[in-house]
Each structure stands twice: as C-alpha cells, then as structure tokens.
Design an enzyme around this catalytic site. Structure first.
Site, mmCIF file in Angstrom:
data_model
loop_
_atom_site.group_PDB
_atom_site.id
_atom_site.type_symbol
_atom_site.label_atom_id
_atom_site.label_comp_id
_atom_site.label_asym_id
_atom_site.label_seq_id
_atom_site.Cartn_x
_atom_site.Cartn_y
_atom_site.Cartn_z
ATOM 1 N N GLU A 6 0.848 -1.192 0.000
ATOM 2 C CA GLU A 6 0.000 0.000 0.000
ATOM 3 C C GLU A 6 0.885 1.244 0.000
ATOM 4 O O GLU A 6 1.799 1.337 0.797
ATOM 5 C CB GLU A 6 -0.821 -0.064 1.301
ATOM 6 N N GLU B 192 -2.226 9.005 4.367
ATOM 7 C CA GLU B 192 -3.417 9.411 5.109
ATOM 8 C C GLU B 192 -3.767 10.835 4.727
ATOM 9 O O GLU B 192 -2.883 11.642 4.450
ATOM 10 C CB GLU B 192 -3.150 9.332 6.615
ATOM 11 N N LEU C 168 10.743 17.353 0.800
ATOM 12 C CA LEU C 168 11.924 18.121 1.185
ATOM 13 C C LEU C 168 11.508 19.299 2.057
ATOM 14 O O LEU C 168 12.146 20.337 2.041
ATOM 15 C CB LEU C 168 12.645 18.633 -0.070
ATOM 16 N N ALA D 297 11.442 20.930 5.424
ATOM 17 C CA ALA D 297 12.101 20.800 6.731
ATOM 18 C C ALA D 297 11.123 21.158 7.845
ATOM 19 O O ALA D 297 10.166 21.896 7.624
ATOM 20 C CB ALA D 297 13.314 21.721 6.786
ATOM 21 N N GLY D 298 11.358 20.648 9.032
ATOM 22 C CA GLY D 298 10.493 20.992 10.163
ATOM 23 C C GLY D 298 10.632 20.007 11.298
ATOM 24 O O GLY D 298 11.712 19.475 11.550
ATOM 25 N N CYS E 222 3.755 4.923 10.290
ATOM 26 C CA CYS E 222 4.436 4.294 9.134
ATOM 27 C C CYS E 222 5.941 4.525 9.063
ATOM 28 O O CYS E 222 6.704 3.568 9.053
ATOM 29 C CB CYS E 222 3.766 4.720 7.850
HETATM 30 C C1 UGA Z 1 3.401 7.501 4.258
HETATM 31 C C2 UGA Z 1 3.833 7.380 2.782
HETATM 32 O O1 UGA Z 1 3.936 8.679 2.191
HETATM 33 C C3 UGA Z 1 2.824 6.551 1.994
HETATM 34 O O2 UGA Z 1 3.295 6.355 0.660
HETATM 35 C C4 UGA Z 1 2.652 5.180 2.691
HETATM 36 O O3 UGA Z 1 1.677 4.375 2.034
HETATM 37 C C5 UGA Z 1 2.220 5.406 4.136
HETATM 38 O O4 UGA Z 1 3.202 6.194 4.820
HETATM 39 C C6 UGA Z 1 2.069 4.076 4.813
HETATM 40 O O5 UGA Z 1 3.035 3.301 4.835
HETATM 41 O O6 UGA Z 1 0.963 3.758 5.276
HETATM 42 P P1 UGA Z 1 1.663 8.995 5.600
HETATM 43 O O7 UGA Z 1 2.393 8.471 6.813
HETATM 44 O O8 UGA Z 1 0.187 8.947 5.577
HETATM 45 O O9 UGA Z 1 2.188 8.230 4.286
HETATM 46 O O10 UGA Z 1 2.060 10.538 5.457
HETATM 47 P P2 UGA Z 1 3.156 11.405 4.666
HETATM 48 O O11 UGA Z 1 2.448 12.401 3.859
HETATM 49 O O12 UGA Z 1 4.145 10.551 3.981
HETATM 50 O O13 UGA Z 1 3.860 12.171 5.879
HETATM 51 C C7 UGA Z 1 4.600 11.465 6.873
HETATM 52 C C8 UGA Z 1 5.215 12.437 7.856
HETATM 53 O O14 UGA Z 1 6.294 13.143 7.246
HETATM 54 C C9 UGA Z 1 4.257 13.512 8.396
HETATM 55 O O15 UGA Z 1 4.479 13.644 9.783
HETATM 56 C C10 UGA Z 1 4.660 14.770 7.644
HETATM 57 O O16 UGA Z 1 4.392 15.934 8.356
HETATM 58 C C11 UGA Z 1 6.149 14.534 7.466
HETATM 59 N N1 UGA Z 1 6.739 15.247 6.290
HETATM 60 C C12 UGA Z 1 6.310 14.955 5.028
HETATM 61 C C13 UGA Z 1 7.744 16.171 6.497
HETATM 62 O O17 UGA Z 1 8.167 16.441 7.647
HETATM 63 N N2 UGA Z 1 8.306 16.791 5.408
HETATM 64 C C14 UGA Z 1 7.896 16.516 4.126
HETATM 65 O O18 UGA Z 1 8.466 17.111 3.181
HETATM 66 C C15 UGA Z 1 6.875 15.583 3.928
#
Ligand code: UGA
Length: 439
Positions: free
Chosen positions: A131, A135, A248, A250-251, A258
């Site tokens: 998958e 979310e 990319l 930052a924060g 996940c």
């Molecule tokens: C992630 C993956 O993106 C999905 O492809 C995967 O299916 C999913 O895990 C899973 O294994 O179930 P998700 O955890 O829903 O999805 O959310 P993301 O959008 O990937 O964000 C993950 C975390 O990274 C968040 O806390 C977000 O704030 C952080 N993030 C994201 C950053 O700090 N910087 C970014 O540039 C992008």
C-alpha cells in the site's frame, strides 16, 4: 465486497455509514459504495465466496522494533478456516516483513487442514500488494496511484489481481464527484515481481521518503548556522529531476506509525540477518532530534520555559487526519511539559480524539482566541491550512509575547514580522525582534 473486522462496534458503525476515523471523503465514499459494500465480524459470511481476500490489519511495532504480527496471524487463520471451493487469492496489504507471504500461506493452509482435514490444493495462492497511500489523501492515492505492485509466485494470482485493478490501471472508471481525474493522469504501471521483492519495495519506499525528510532536516540545521534559507536550498535541489521537489519540507520531522514503524522494522530485519543499516539509524536520530531542536529554539527566545504558556497549533501527525500515532506535535508537547511549560493545544479536527486518547496534562483551545490568549509563544506543529488564514493581525494583541516558532516553515513569516511578531522557523532566517519588555 464484504469488510471483516473483529471489532463489533466498528462494524456496526460502518454499517450505519460512520467511519471510525477521520479521512476526507470517507463518509461520502461509504454512501457511494453502499450498494456493493457491507461489513461483518464473521469470516464465514465473507470468505467462502471471495475470489480475492485482502489482509489489511494493523502491524504495530513490538518492543524489539519488529512488527507485531498477531493480527495478521489471526486474520490468516480466520481465512483458512472459511476458505471456499473456488480459487482464492489471499493478498497481504498490511506492511509485513519479508517472508510474511510464506508465513501467511502456511497459516492459511494449517487452519484449512484443521477444519477440513486435507490440503487446499490448487485453490489457494498468496500475493503481496503493498500500500502506498498517504493518510489524508487516501482516495486520491488509491484512484490515481503512481504504480501498483504485486508480488506472487503463482501466475494465476497475478492475473486475478491485474483484472481486479484494471479500471485503475487503465483509468477507465468514472471518477467520484469529489475527486476528478488529474489532467495528466495516464495508464498506471503494473509491476509484477516475486513475494520477497514486493515486500521489500514497501519498506524501501517508506524508508527512502523518511531519509529524504531527515536529510533536509539535517541540512536545515546547517542552514541555521550559516544563515541560508532551507526553503531556497530545497527548491534548488529539488529542481534536479533525479532528486525531485517533494518530501523536502524541513520541520518537526515525520510521525505516524508508518515511517517510524517501518524504519524500525527494517533495522530489526537487518539485525535478524546480522546486518547494520547505518543510514536508516541516522535518519531516525535526526528525525527524533527535531523535537528537541524546536524546544531549544523556544528556550533561546524565551530564556526559560518554566511557567511559560505555549500555544501549540496542530496535534495530528500531519494535516487532514486525526491520527495521533507518533505525532511529532505530541512528542514536542511532552518535552515542553517536562521542561516546566504549560501547553495549550489546538487542532481543527483531532481534539476529541486527543481528549480520549492522550494522557498528557494539556490545556485545550477550541478557537484561535482561546489558544493565543496570554500565551508566551505560539508553536506551529502541524501544517493545517487554516492556520495560514487565522486573523494574525488581530490575534497579536492577545499574546503576552508575540513570538511564533513555526515548526513546519508554513506561515508567512514576512507578513507576521510586519504585524510585529518575532518569527522563527527551521533552517530559515528569523524575522522581527522582541523588545526587552516583551520577553
Ligand atoms: C506515508 C507514505 O507517504 C505513503 O506512501 C505510505 O503508504 C504510508 O506512509 C504508509 O506506509 O501507510 P503517511 O504516513 O500517511 O504516508 O504521510 P506522509 O504524507 O508521507 O507524511 C509522513 C510524515 O512526514 C508527516 O508527519 C509529515 O508531516 C512529514 N513530512 C512529510 C515532512 O516532515 N516533510 C515533508 O516534506 C513531507
């Protein structure tokens, strides 16, 4: 289509059209799918007539970092006991360690044998279909995926799944009204491979995304020292097609189960084979250190955190969800509380869930005014779009100290500084100054 869950309350709520968590469009989708979709707690009502069975249960981390497969085991055994007469493909959708396909097949066979005596010869095949949805964007990512990956040793399983996914692969379905097809959407690649590779693709994808974020966070620490702006750096790096602009930002770093769970699971997998994975170790260390970094930035501005009231904006691990698992915002709240601050928390969606599930002694705010009144600083911890449109000009007067620490580099720092705020981000030059009287 029949959904099976062991939780009676959840099944009853779903049958009434009520989802157990927040995901944009999920309620509408339950209505649209209603004629073809029902839910039950009984395997025997769903499995015997199914051609494809997806196992999509939780695989939380166990204390050694590896995933806990208890729910996968229960599901596989439930399926085995109720397996019907026709050819059935059992698909692992849950994120499971390499080798789990074989484990699931063995469990289904054994449970079948216990009930029926013989082997389910020729009637059973196991596939892995990882998958990749995010979310908050679950429907978009399901209808318009970058790829569909299927791993199986049995060709028939691959053919059944190709047929099942055909409307998505060919983009021949009618999009739901709330989710028009993106303009440049073409046919979706269908990648078929062996079980172990499919299982590793899932972990590899999540780990790489996690690395990308940790890398930009590490570079942001350096940007802070040398006076660069990490947003500009990310733009400049991301325009290289080999790198790409996404993930990319930052924060505060990544949360939810996940990335933390899957990187831990990869490390546990490596340990099982006597292999260390130092890049992944470092990515986790950088990630979890981002919370201390924000707390230290607050401390540097306020000189002490003891007795200070911090307005914390956003508790979900990211916007458009109420998922709190491993939320960086909650980890930061815990750090601030431990350093003697009071934390007043706001979230547009997740507050009811926080009240039910989180044991931290937080204060809660339902409105911008409640959140900011007499606070000593505002920390933005989750980039919910509404925070951009809060009436910051008017709210400034409510704060004891007009300090904004933006843990997601998300707000318009220049505009805030022009309104008289001090604005501090991650890897970006701070703007505005606080007067002696304000701190
Ligand atoms: C992630 C993956 O993106 C999905 O492809 C995967 O299916 C999913 O895990 C899973 O294994 O179930 P998700 O955890 O829903 O999805 O959310 P993301 O959008 O990937 O964000 C993950 C975390 O990274 C968040 O806390 C977000 O704030 C952080 N993030 C994201 C950053 O700090 N910087 C970014 O540039 C992008």
């Amino acid at each position: 289509m029949v959904g099976v869950d062991v939780d009676e309350e959840k099944v009853a709520a779903l049958n009434r059209g009520k989802p157990p968590f927040f995901e944009p469009h999920l309620e509408e989708m339950l209505v649209l799918a209603r004629p073809n979709l029902s839910f039950t707690t009984r395997y025997e009502e769903a499995i015997p007539q199914a051609q494809v069975v997806f196992i999509a249960v939780g695989t939380p981390s166990s204390p050694d970092g590896g995933p806990d497969l208890t729910q996968v085991k229960q599901a596989a055994e439930g399926i085995g006991r109720s397996l019907g007469e026709e050819f059935t493909v059992v698909v692992n959708k849950s994120t499971v360690p390499v080798g789990s396909g074989n484990y699931v097949e063995a469990l289904v066979r054994r449970a079948f044998q216990e009930v029926h005596g013989g082997e389910p010869d020729g009637r059973l095949a196991v596939a892995s279909n990882p998958e990749f949805l995010r979310e908050g964007q679950a429907f978009h990512d399901s209808f318009y995926p970058d790829r569909v990956v299927v791993g199986a040793e049995d060709r028939r399983a691959i053919e059944v799944l190709r047929e099942l996914y055909e409307p998505i692969l060919e983009q021949s379905f009618t999009p739901p009204p709330f989710l028009p097809r993106p303009e440049r959407m073409g046919a979706v690649p269908f990648l078929t491979t062996d079980l172990a590779s499919a299982e590793l693709i899932k972990y590899g994808a999540n780990a790489f995304l996690a690395l990308k974020i940790s890398f930009i966070n590490e570079l942001a620490r350096l940007a802070d020292r040398v006076g660069a702006d990490i947003r500009e750096v990310a733009r400049g790096i991301g325009l290289d097609h080999r790198i790409g602009p996404r993930f990319l930002q930052a924060g505060l770093g990544w949360g939810e189960s996940c990335f933390p769970k899957d990187t831990a699971a990869l490390l546990a997998m490596g340990r099982e084979y006597g292999l260390s994975l130092p890049i992944l170790e470092a990515a986790r260390e950088v990630n979890f250190g981002q919370r201390d970094l924000i707390a230290d930035k607050l401390l540097a501005e306020l000189k002490t955190l003891k007795g200070k009231t911090i307005a914390l904006l956003g508790l979900a691990f990211k916007p458009h969800t109420d998922d709190l698992r491993e939320s960086p915002a909650l980890a930061l709240a815990d750090l601030l509380l431990k350093r003697g601050a009071f934390v007043r928390a706001h979230d547009p969606v997740a507050l009811p869930r926080v009240r039910r599930e989180v044991a931290l002694p937080l204060e809660y705010a339902e409105t911008p005014e409640e959140a900011l009144r007499r606070a000593d600083a505002v920390v933005l911890s989750t980039d919910w779009p509404e925070y951009r449109t809060w009436p910051w000009e008017r709210l400034r007067g409510l704060l004891r100290v007009p300090l904004v620490v933006d843990g997601r580099n998300f707000l318009d720092g220049k505009a805030l500084a022009a309104m008289g705020y001090r604005y501090v981000g991650v890897g970006i030059p701070a703007l505005g100054i606080l007067s002696k009287a304000e701190v």
